[in-house]
Every structure is written in structure tokens, then in C-alpha cells.
Design a protein around this motif. Structure first.
Motif, PDB file in Angstrom:
ATOM      1  N   VAL A  84       0.831  -1.212   0.000  1.00  7.38           N
ATOM      2  CA  VAL A  84       0.000   0.000   0.000  1.00  7.38           C
ATOM      3  C   VAL A  84       0.863   1.258   0.000  1.00  7.38           C
ATOM      4  N   VAL A  85       2.076   1.174   0.540  1.00  7.04           N
ATOM      5  CA  VAL A  85       2.975   2.332   0.560  1.00  7.04           C
ATOM      6  C   VAL A  85       3.387   2.710  -0.859  1.00  7.04           C
ATOM      7  N   THR A  86       3.736   1.686  -1.648  1.00  8.92           N
ATOM      8  CA  THR A  86       4.107   1.938  -3.045  1.00  8.92           C
ATOM      9  C   THR A  86       2.921   2.460  -3.833  1.00  8.92           C
ATOM     10  N   THR A  87       1.750   1.893  -3.569  1.00 10.09           N
ATOM     11  CA  THR A  87       0.538   2.347  -4.272  1.00 10.09           C
ATOM     12  C   THR A  87       0.249   3.810  -3.965  1.00 10.09           C
ATOM     13  N   GLU A  88       0.362   4.179  -2.694  1.00  8.85           N
ATOM     14  CA  GLU A  88       0.103   5.569  -2.300  1.00  8.85           C
ATOM     15  C   GLU A  88       1.121   6.508  -2.935  1.00  8.85           C
ATOM     16  N   LYS A  89       2.368   6.088  -2.991  1.00  9.43           N
ATOM     17  CA  LYS A  89       3.422   6.902  -3.596  1.00  9.43           C
ATOM     18  C   LYS A  89       3.158   7.075  -5.091  1.00  9.43           C
ATOM     19  N   LEU A  90       2.738   5.995  -5.749  1.00  8.29           N
ATOM     20  CA  LEU A  90       2.474   6.043  -7.184  1.00  8.29           C
ATOM     21  C   LEU A  90       1.341   7.021  -7.487  1.00  8.29           C
ATOM     22  N   GLU A  91       0.257   6.949  -6.714  1.00  4.70           N
ATOM     23  CA  GLU A  91      -0.877   7.836  -6.950  1.00  4.70           C
ATOM     24  C   GLU A  91      -0.515   9.289  -6.665  1.00  4.70           C
ATOM     25  N   ARG A  92       0.323   9.500  -5.659  1.00  9.42           N
ATOM     26  CA  ARG A  92       0.735  10.864  -5.319  1.00  9.42           C
ATOM     27  C   ARG A  92       1.569  11.465  -6.446  1.00  9.42           C
ATOM     28  N   ILE A  93       2.513  10.676  -6.972  1.00  5.82           N
ATOM     29  CA  ILE A  93       3.354  11.173  -8.069  1.00  5.82           C
ATOM     30  C   ILE A  93       2.517  11.346  -9.331  1.00  5.82           C
ATOM     31  N   ASN A  94       1.602  10.416  -9.565  1.00 11.87           N
ATOM     32  CA  ASN A  94       0.723  10.511 -10.725  1.00 11.87           C
ATOM     33  C   ASN A  94      -0.080  11.813 -10.678  1.00 11.87           C
ATOM     34  N   SER A  95      -0.587  12.154  -9.491  1.00 11.27           N
ATOM     35  CA  SER A  95      -1.339  13.391  -9.326  1.00 11.27           C
ATOM     36  C   SER A  95      -0.461  14.608  -9.559  1.00 11.27           C
ATOM     37  N   SER A  96       0.779  14.541  -9.081  1.00 12.17           N
ATOM     38  CA  SER A  96       1.706  15.653  -9.274  1.00 12.17           C
ATOM     39  C   SER A  96       2.033  15.853 -10.750  1.00 12.17           C
ATOM     40  N   VAL A  97       2.217  14.749 -11.477  1.00 12.39           N
ATOM     41  CA  VAL A  97       2.475  14.841 -12.923  1.00 12.39           C
ATOM     42  C   VAL A  97       1.284  15.493 -13.624  1.00 12.39           C
ATOM     43  N   SER A  98       0.068  15.106 -13.214  1.00  7.38           N
ATOM     44  CA  SER A  98      -1.133  15.705 -13.809  1.00  7.38           C
ATOM     45  C   SER A  98      -1.189  17.201 -13.542  1.00  7.38           C
ATOM     46  N   ASP A  99      -0.873  17.608 -12.301  1.00  5.79           N
ATOM     47  CA  ASP A  99      -0.902  19.026 -11.946  1.00  5.79           C
ATOM     48  C   ASP A  99       0.106  19.822 -12.757  1.00  5.79           C
ATOM     49  N   LEU A 100       1.299  19.301 -12.852  1.00  6.23           N
ATOM     50  CA  LEU A 100       2.347  20.013 -13.587  1.00  6.23           C
ATOM     51  C   LEU A 100       2.038  20.083 -15.076  1.00  6.23           C
ATOM     52  N   GLN A 101       1.527  18.985 -15.635  1.00  4.05           N
ATOM     53  CA  GLN A 101       1.174  19.001 -17.055  1.00  4.05           C
ATOM     54  C   GLN A 101       0.058  20.001 -17.315  1.00  4.05           C
ATOM     55  N   LYS A 102      -0.895  20.113 -16.364  1.00  2.00           N
ATOM     56  CA  LYS A 102      -1.981  21.096 -16.501  1.00  2.00           C
ATOM     57  C   LYS A 102      -1.414  22.510 -16.498  1.00  2.00           C
ATOM     58  N   LEU A 103      -0.448  22.793 -15.622  1.00  5.13           N
ATOM     59  CA  LEU A 103       0.176  24.116 -15.598  1.00  5.13           C
ATOM     60  C   LEU A 103       0.887  24.410 -16.919  1.00  5.13           C
ATOM     61  N   VAL A 104       1.586  23.411 -17.443  1.00  4.60           N
ATOM     62  CA  VAL A 104       2.275  23.590 -18.725  1.00  4.60           C
ATOM     63  C   VAL A 104       1.259  23.847 -19.838  1.00  4.60           C
ATOM     64  N   ASP A 105       0.163  23.064 -19.850  1.00  7.21           N
ATOM     65  CA  ASP A 105      -0.864  23.244 -20.880  1.00  7.21           C
ATOM     66  C   ASP A 105      -1.488  24.626 -20.803  1.00  7.21           C
ATOM     67  N   ASP A 106      -1.756  25.097 -19.575  1.00  2.00           N
ATOM     68  CA  ASP A 106      -2.334  26.434 -19.408  1.00  2.00           C
ATOM     69  C   ASP A 106      -1.380  27.510 -19.903  1.00  2.00           C
ATOM     70  N   THR A 107      -0.086  27.346 -19.579  1.00  2.00           N
ATOM     71  CA  THR A 107       0.910  28.312 -20.035  1.00  2.00           C
ATOM     72  C   THR A 107       1.019  28.296 -21.554  1.00  2.00           C
ATOM     73  N   ASN A 108       0.996  27.101 -22.145  1.00  2.00           N
ATOM     74  CA  ASN A 108       1.043  26.994 -23.607  1.00  2.00           C
ATOM     75  C   ASN A 108      -0.160  27.686 -24.248  1.00  2.00           C
ATOM     76  N   ALA A 109      -1.336  27.534 -23.618  1.00  2.00           N
ATOM     77  CA  ALA A 109      -2.538  28.162 -24.160  1.00  2.00           C
ATOM     78  C   ALA A 109      -2.419  29.680 -24.131  1.00  2.00           C
ATOM     79  N   LYS A 110      -1.845  30.214 -23.044  1.00  4.30           N
ATOM     80  CA  LYS A 110      -1.681  31.661 -22.954  1.00  4.30           C
ATOM     81  C   LYS A 110      -0.676  32.161 -23.991  1.00  4.30           C
ATOM     82  N   ILE A 111       0.393  31.393 -24.175  1.00  2.00           N
ATOM     83  CA  ILE A 111       1.384  31.767 -25.195  1.00  2.00           C
ATOM     84  C   ILE A 111       0.730  31.784 -26.571  1.00  2.00           C
TER      85      ILE A 111
END
Length: 454
Positions: free
Chosen positions: A97-124
Motif C-alpha cells: 500500500v505504501v508503493t501504491t500511495e506513492k504512485l498515486e501521489r506522483i501521478n497526481s503531481s504529474v497531472s498538476d504540472l502538465q496542466k500548468l504547462v498546458d495552461d501556459t502553452n494556451a496563454k502563449i
């Protein structure tokens, strides 16, 4: 005690001084939003205290897209390493469960960062075509008259081209353009679909259904009549979307904020939310027809003369996503439409797709590697569409195709603003309307993945 008080006071002065030197005055800091505040204070946080992932990038990058992408790819590398660890566990029939929790946390972080990049690209992208930029007003006198009308209801007679016989007031072209440009920036469908501005009550598109026939003949053989091409048509009728924010007259009299900008932001947020839902699954009643309703078996399956959107039904038990089926969806699309094709899905579905690999063990999902570039799945860009369905039985969570050629948004000219100080005293209402419609103009350019019913 006096020495201790002096020391504390000195530290406080130094802290305020650091705030001023690093981020501006305390008043400026208080006016910042959470993201801007984190960016301004990032330099004050010791290196040992900084966190990984999205918070660290926000604090260190100060909105720099290169730093965001660097943080995204760092998290993506950590995601792949953790996923490999999880695969080994599952191969041994062990689920930590520790690995699973870590995986989901990193997965969520990747989603957040990709969303920020996409938003910045849209503004550009928006600024590159003139949206969101700061420039000279094209109609400065009229804009000033509109501001006067906005706060007091006064209109200079020499500048009353915004009035009509019913006492209405049309927003100046700059204000109209502000909302429209922001809608393009924040509405994913407006970024990837075609947009047609019309000046009538509707728009009709005519289709060549072909059907011409021919035949081989001898030199002196009679030439009988052959079949001729036929035509079909589809009508796009705009619905009306509105917002009706209000403010007291005293607020209008005393406020030092930019009331025009405030209203524009309110309208942009509401319109983009409502439009996003309608472009995906709207039923066409006083609103656009969503592209999912044109799928085979959908309510609009027989509306377009070219037919319905082809659907691939997943064979994964329990409603899951399979890498082979995503690749099958790609090859279902005719090669003529693949050059500008892309994926449409929501954030949670991206999180599931991010775990998929091809037959050689390569991940289908890949993050942005440079400014202006979106995330990719199987070599095609991904547009995050919050209104798309989640993965569930009988849902349609993923679409693939050339939406520029496939979906048409029809805008009836202009954003209209009516100032109403009478209906609900002491409030002044600003009734804002925009007429917009939409529908699939070429179903051959889009394919949909549908989850199994059971």
C-alpha cells in the motif's frame, strides 16, 4: 526581557525588509493570489525546507515554463521508477500500500504540472494571435463612454453608438474581444475546434454526398444518362448563454477596482464552464449539440448527412482502458485526418492512460518536453477536457481525431451587456448574453472509445 524584545523586533524588521526586497511591499504581497505569493516567497524558503513536485516548482519557477517542464519531467522519471517497482510487486502477487500511495501521489503531481504547462502553452498561443495581450484601445473614446455608462448609466450623446431603441447597451469592441479571447484561452474545445462567426439566426452547411456514376462505352454506342451527385445539409442554430451578476450602486460609486475587468472575468468563467459541458454532451435544446451525442447510437447519430461518429467498444472487463484498444482507435481514423489529430479526455482518465505501455514496454503517455508542446499519447497531443466522462460502465471517456475539421462552433456576433438599475434596487444588474451553437460537421474525423456496458 528588553534585549529579547529588541531582538524580536529586529528580526521582524529584517523579515519585512526581505519581503520588500524579494517580492515587493507587504501590501503587494497581501494582494497576490496563492500561486503568485508562493512564487514571490520562494527565494525566502531554505533549500532544505522546499518540497518536491508542484509546490517546489511553483515556488522556484515563478511561472517560467522551462522550470515547469523540468519539474514535470523529473516527476515523470520518478513515476516510471515507481511504476516499475509496482509491476514487480504485482508480478510476485504482492501489493504494498505504501508503493501504491506513492504512485498515486506522483501521478497526481504529474497531472498538476502538465496542466500548468498546458495552461501556459494556451496563454502563449493566445498572445501570439493577439489574445490576452495589452495594447492600445482601438476605440478609446467609445470605451471611455462605456465605462461611464457602466458605473453611472451616463452616455455621451456624441458617443451613443452602443445604444438601441430599446435602451440596451452594446459592449465596446475591446470589452467584447476581452471575453471572446479569454474564452478561446480557457475553453479547450475552442482551442481545437473550428469557430464560425455568423450575423444571422443560424448557419447551414451543405454537403456533397457524391454519387456520380460513369461507364465504359464504344465509339458509336449510345451514352445513357448516369447518376448525378446529391447534396445534404445540416443546420447549426445558436442557443443563448447568459450571466447576470449584480453590484450595489454604492459599490459602483466607491470601488477602486477595475469593474469592467471584474465583470469580464465573471462572465468568462461562467461562459467557459457552460460552453465546455455543452460542446461535449449538450442536447441541442437552447444550447450546442455535444459531439458525444453524434456517436453511433446517440441522439444525433442521424443528424449529419455523412453519418455518425464511429465507436470502438472496449472489451476490458469492468470498464478499463487497454493500450491495444487506444492504438486501434488511432488506426480507425483515416490517414487523411491524422496529421492534426489529437486525444480528448479528462484528468482522471489521463491518470489511467499514463500507466499503459506498448508491446515493447514503452509508456504510451509522454510529458511536454518544451514550451508550446502538449503531452502526447501514442505520438498524438492530448487536450485535457474537464467535462469528458470518467471511466465507467457504458461511458465514453476518450475521443480521438481532428476536431478542427470535425466540430464546428457557431458564434452569433457579439457579447451584449444590458445595465439594469431598476429591477432589484439597490442592486445594479449587468445582464450579459452571448448566442453560441455547435455540432459535428464531419463525423469521419473523430473516433470514440466506449466502455463495455457490463
Amino acid at each position: 526581557m528588553k534585549f529579547l524584545s529588541l531582538a524580536v523586533a529586529a528580526l521582524a524588521v529584517l523579515g519585512v525588509g526581505a519581503c520588500v526586497s524579494l517580492a515587493g511591499t507587504p501590501e503587494m504581497l497581501m494582494s497576490l493570489g496563492p500561486t503568485e505569493f508562493a512564487a514571490a516567497m520562494g527565494a525566502m524558503v531554505p533549500a532544505s525546507a522546499k518540497v518536491r513536485g508542484i509546490l517546489a516548482v511553483r515556488a522556484d519557477a515563478s511561472g517560467d515554463v522551462k522550470s515547469l517542464i523540468d519539474g514535470l519531467n523529473k516527476d515523470w522519471s520518478e513515476f516510471k521508477a515507481t511504476m516499475a517497482e509496482k509491476d514487480k510487486e504485482l508480478a510476485k502477487k504482492f501489493d504494498d500500500v505504501v508503493t501504491t500511495e506513492k504512485l498515486e501521489r506522483i501521478n497526481s503531481s504529474v497531472s498538476d504540472l502538465q496542466k500548468l504547462v498546458d495552461d501556459t502553452n494556451a496563454k502563449i498561443a493566445a498572445m501570439s494571435v493577439g489574445a490576452g495581450g495589452v495594447g492600445e484601445l482601438e476605440d478609446a473614446e467609445y470605451t471611455e463612454a462605456f465605462r461611464s455608462h457602466f458605473s453611472k448609466g451616463d452616455v455621451q450623446a456624441s458617443l451613443n453608438k452602443g445604444t438601441d431603441p430599446d435602451g440596451g447597451y452594446l459592449a465596446p469592441v475591446e470589452w467584447d474581444r476581452t471575453i471572446t479571447d479569454k474564452l478561446i484561452e480557457v475553453s479547450p474545445m475552442r482551442r481545437i475546434a473550428s469557430v464560425q462567426t455568423i450575423s444571422t439566426a443560424g448557419f447551414k452547411k451543405v454537403y456533397n454526398l457524391r454519387g456520380a456514376a460513369s461507364g465504359w462505352v464504344g465509339e458509336q454506342v449510345a451514352r445513357p444518362e448516369t447518376d448525378t451527385p446529391t447534396f445534404g445539409a445540416q443546420t447549426f442554430t445558436p442557443g443563448e448563454i447568459y450571466a447576470n451578476p449584480a453590484a450595489t450602486q454604492q459599490m459602483l460609486d466607491d470601488a477602486e477596482i477595475n469593474l469592467e475587468q471584474w465583470l469580464a472575468n465573471e462572465v468568462e468563467t461562467e461562459f467557459s464552464y457552460q460552453e465546455g459541458l455543452a460542446f461535449i454532451a449538450g442536447n441541442g435544446t437552447n444550447k450546442p449539440d455535444g459531439f458525444l451525442t453524434f456517436a453511433t447510437g446517440g441522439t444525433n447519430a442521424a443528424t449529419n448527412p455523412l453519418g455518425s461518429i464511429e465507436v470502438l467498444t472496449s472489451a476490458v472487463a469492468g470498464g478499463g482502458v487497454d493500450a491495444d484498444e487506444l492504438l486501434s482507435l488511432v488506426y480507425m481514423l483515416p490517414s487523411a485526418f491524422t496529421q492534426n489529430a489529437g486525444w480528448v479526455m479528462n484528468r482522471s482518465v489521463q491518470g489511467e492512460v499514463r500507466k499503459l505501455k506498448d508491446g515493447q514496454g514503452n509508456y504510451l503517455w509522454q510529458p511536454s518536453y518544451q514550451a508550446g508542446q502538449p503531452a502526447m499519447v501514442a505520438g498524438y497531443p492530448v487536450t485535457e477536457m474537464p467535462g469528458m466522462p470518467d471511466i465507467a460502465l457504458d461511458s465514453m471517456p476518450i475521443a480521438f481525431g481532428d476536431f478542427r475539421r470535425g466540430y464546428l462552433i457557431v458564434d452569433r456576433t457579439g457579447v451584449r451587456v444590458l445595465r439594469d438599475p431598476f429591477t432589484n434596487k439597490p442592486y445594479v444588474h449587468f445582464y450579459v448574453t452571448k448566442r453560441v451553437g455547435g455540432g459535428v460537421q464531419n463525423p469521419e474525423t473523430i473516433k470514440i472509445l466506449k466502455m463495455a456496458a457490463a
